[in-house]
Each structure stands twice: as C-alpha cells, then as structure tokens.
Motif scaffolding. Structure first.
Motif, PDB file in Angstrom:
ATOM      1  N   VAL A   1     -10.714 -13.644  15.367  1.00 61.19           N
ATOM      2  CA  VAL A   1      -9.694 -14.637  15.625  1.00 61.19           C
ATOM      3  C   VAL A   1      -8.395 -14.130  14.998  1.00 61.19           C
ATOM      4  O   VAL A   1      -8.337 -13.838  13.805  1.00 61.19           O
ATOM      5  N   LEU A   2      -7.370 -14.032  15.826  1.00 59.30           N
ATOM      6  CA  LEU A   2      -6.091 -13.548  15.344  1.00 59.30           C
ATOM      7  C   LEU A   2      -5.167 -14.731  15.120  1.00 59.30           C
ATOM      8  O   LEU A   2      -4.965 -15.553  16.003  1.00 59.30           O
ATOM      9  N   ASP A   3      -4.635 -14.803  13.924  1.00 53.69           N
ATOM     10  CA  ASP A   3      -3.694 -15.861  13.588  1.00 53.69           C
ATOM     11  C   ASP A   3      -2.310 -15.230  13.530  1.00 53.69           C
ATOM     12  O   ASP A   3      -2.044 -14.357  12.706  1.00 53.69           O
ATOM     13  N   LYS A   4      -1.439 -15.688  14.412  1.00 54.22           N
ATOM     14  CA  LYS A   4      -0.113 -15.094  14.539  1.00 54.22           C
ATOM     15  C   LYS A   4       0.669 -15.182  13.230  1.00 54.22           C
ATOM     16  O   LYS A   4       1.306 -14.212  12.808  1.00 54.22           O
ATOM     17  N   GLU A   5       0.635 -16.295  12.562  1.00 57.41           N
ATOM     18  CA  GLU A   5       1.381 -16.481  11.323  1.00 57.41           C
ATOM     19  C   GLU A   5       0.886 -15.539  10.226  1.00 57.41           C
ATOM     20  O   GLU A   5       1.677 -14.934   9.500  1.00 57.41           O
ATOM     21  N   GLU A   6      -0.437 -15.422  10.108  1.00 58.07           N
ATOM     22  CA  GLU A   6      -0.998 -14.523   9.094  1.00 58.07           C
ATOM     23  C   GLU A   6      -0.630 -13.077   9.391  1.00 58.07           C
ATOM     24  O   GLU A   6      -0.306 -12.307   8.477  1.00 58.07           O
ATOM     25  N   LEU A   7      -0.683 -12.698  10.664  1.00 56.05           N
ATOM     26  CA  LEU A   7      -0.301 -11.333  11.036  1.00 56.05           C
ATOM     27  C   LEU A   7       1.173 -11.076  10.717  1.00 56.05           C
ATOM     28  O   LEU A   7       1.522 -10.000  10.213  1.00 56.05           O
ATOM     29  N   GLU A   8       2.032 -12.037  11.006  1.00 53.55           N
ATOM     30  CA  GLU A   8       3.455 -11.876  10.706  1.00 53.55           C
ATOM     31  C   GLU A   8       3.687 -11.740   9.206  1.00 53.55           C
ATOM     32  O   GLU A   8       4.496 -10.921   8.765  1.00 53.55           O
ATOM     33  N   LYS A   9       2.976 -12.540   8.395  1.00 54.36           N
ATOM     34  CA  LYS A   9       3.101 -12.451   6.943  1.00 54.36           C
ATOM     35  C   LYS A   9       2.645 -11.078   6.448  1.00 54.36           C
ATOM     36  O   LYS A   9       3.292 -10.458   5.607  1.00 54.36           O
ATOM     37  N   GLU A  10       1.511 -10.647   6.983  1.00 56.41           N
ATOM     38  CA  GLU A  10       0.973  -9.357   6.573  1.00 56.41           C
ATOM     39  C   GLU A  10       1.922  -8.222   6.949  1.00 56.41           C
ATOM     40  O   GLU A  10       2.165  -7.309   6.155  1.00 56.41           O
ATOM     41  N   ILE A  11       2.485  -8.300   8.143  1.00 54.64           N
ATOM     42  CA  ILE A  11       3.437  -7.280   8.593  1.00 54.64           C
ATOM     43  C   ILE A  11       4.675  -7.295   7.698  1.00 54.64           C
ATOM     44  O   ILE A  11       5.189  -6.247   7.307  1.00 54.64           O
ATOM     45  N   GLU A  12       5.149  -8.482   7.350  1.00 54.53           N
ATOM     46  CA  GLU A  12       6.334  -8.593   6.492  1.00 54.53           C
ATOM     47  C   GLU A  12       6.070  -8.006   5.109  1.00 54.53           C
ATOM     48  O   GLU A  12       6.909  -7.299   4.558  1.00 54.53           O
ATOM     49  N   THR A  13       4.881  -8.286   4.540  1.00 50.50           N
ATOM     50  CA  THR A  13       4.568  -7.730   3.217  1.00 50.50           C
ATOM     51  C   THR A  13       4.465  -6.210   3.289  1.00 50.50           C
ATOM     52  O   THR A  13       4.946  -5.510   2.388  1.00 50.50           O
ATOM     53  N   LYS A  14       3.853  -5.689   4.348  1.00 49.76           N
ATOM     54  CA  LYS A  14       3.760  -4.228   4.517  1.00 49.76           C
ATOM     55  C   LYS A  14       5.156  -3.621   4.652  1.00 49.76           C
ATOM     56  O   LYS A  14       5.448  -2.558   4.100  1.00 49.76           O
ATOM     57  N   LYS A  15       6.016  -4.323   5.384  1.00 46.25           N
ATOM     58  CA  LYS A  15       7.386  -3.837   5.592  1.00 46.25           C
ATOM     59  C   LYS A  15       8.121  -3.766   4.253  1.00 46.25           C
ATOM     60  O   LYS A  15       8.793  -2.783   3.956  1.00 46.25           O
ATOM     61  N   VAL A  16       7.990  -4.818   3.440  1.00 46.13           N
ATOM     62  CA  VAL A  16       8.649  -4.850   2.135  1.00 46.13           C
ATOM     63  C   VAL A  16       8.111  -3.727   1.246  1.00 46.13           C
ATOM     64  O   VAL A  16       8.879  -3.026   0.570  1.00 46.13           O
ATOM     65  N   GLU A  17       6.788  -3.531   1.251  1.00 46.80           N
ATOM     66  CA  GLU A  17       6.186  -2.471   0.448  1.00 46.80           C
ATOM     67  C   GLU A  17       6.721  -1.098   0.858  1.00 46.80           C
ATOM     68  O   GLU A  17       7.058  -0.265   0.010  1.00 46.80           O
ATOM     69  N   GLU A  18       6.793  -0.856   2.157  1.00 49.83           N
ATOM     70  CA  GLU A  18       7.282   0.435   2.644  1.00 49.83           C
ATOM     71  C   GLU A  18       8.757   0.639   2.321  1.00 49.83           C
ATOM     72  O   GLU A  18       9.181   1.738   1.988  1.00 49.83           O
TER      73      GLU A  18
END
Length: 124
Positions: A36-53
C-alpha cells in the motif's frame, strides 16, 4: 569432507526448496502481501532524503573549498611566491645586429681572458 554426491544432493535440495519445480509465480501468491503506497508518507520520505542529500552536498562543498585553500598554502610554502616572467622586448633587425655584435665582443673578451689565464698557469 563432503563427497561430490553429498554436495550435488544438497544443491538439488536447496534448488527444490527455493524454486519448487513446476510452480509458476502468480499474482495470487502475493495477494496477502499487497503493498500500500501512501502519497503523503512517500512525499515526506522524499523530502527528508532531499534534505539529507543537500546537507551532504553542502558539507562536500565546504570540504572542497578547505582543500583548495590548503593546497594553495602548501604550494606557496613549497615553491614560494609565483614569479612572473618579464615580457621580452621586441627588436628590429638593426637592434638585433647590435645585440649580436655586443655578444660577440663579450665572448671574444672571455676567450682572451681564458687564454691569458692558461698561459699564466703554464709559466708558473
């Protein structure tokens, strides 16, 4: 030490247990394991990865700048200040001829001085 037959039998058993000959993988085998893909969770995860990078990139940029400064300092310590060669004066043919004659005179004076030096050594 295992015999060749034992190794072959173990390989067959491992193959059969993992791949189970004759059974094809179908969607029904994975129905209980739906993702099950949750759009909000994916966006949060992508944002955290972006900040880390971005943080990694910034730290690498700071490190690069520090290395450049250290390399420049090391270069100055090793070779001293950079010396810039003076530009050569362009000469016309008359000036070149004059320089050539001066150089010939200088060389002839040097050879005469060396000859006199050798003669004086022979006399003593």
């Amino acid at each position: 030490m295992k015999t060749q037959e034992q190794i072959i039998n173990e390989a067959k058993e491992a193959y059969e247990s993992h791949f189970e000959d004759g059974k094809e993988v179908t969607d029904e085998a994975f129905r209980g394991h739906d993702v099950v893909l949750d759009k909000e969770e994916l966006e949060k995860e992508i944002e955290t990865k972006k900040v880390e990078e971005e943080k990694k990139h910034e730290s690498l940029e700071v490190l690069r700048e520090k290395l450049v400064v250290e390399a420049e300092d090391s270069l100055k310590q090793t070779f001293g200040e950079e010396k810039v060669a003076e530009p050569h004066k362009k000469l016309n043919t008359e000036e070149m001829y004059e320089e050539l004659n001066k150089e010939k005179e200088h060389l002839s004076e040097m050879t005469n001085a060396l000859k006199e030096q050798q003669l004086s050594k022979k006399k003593h």
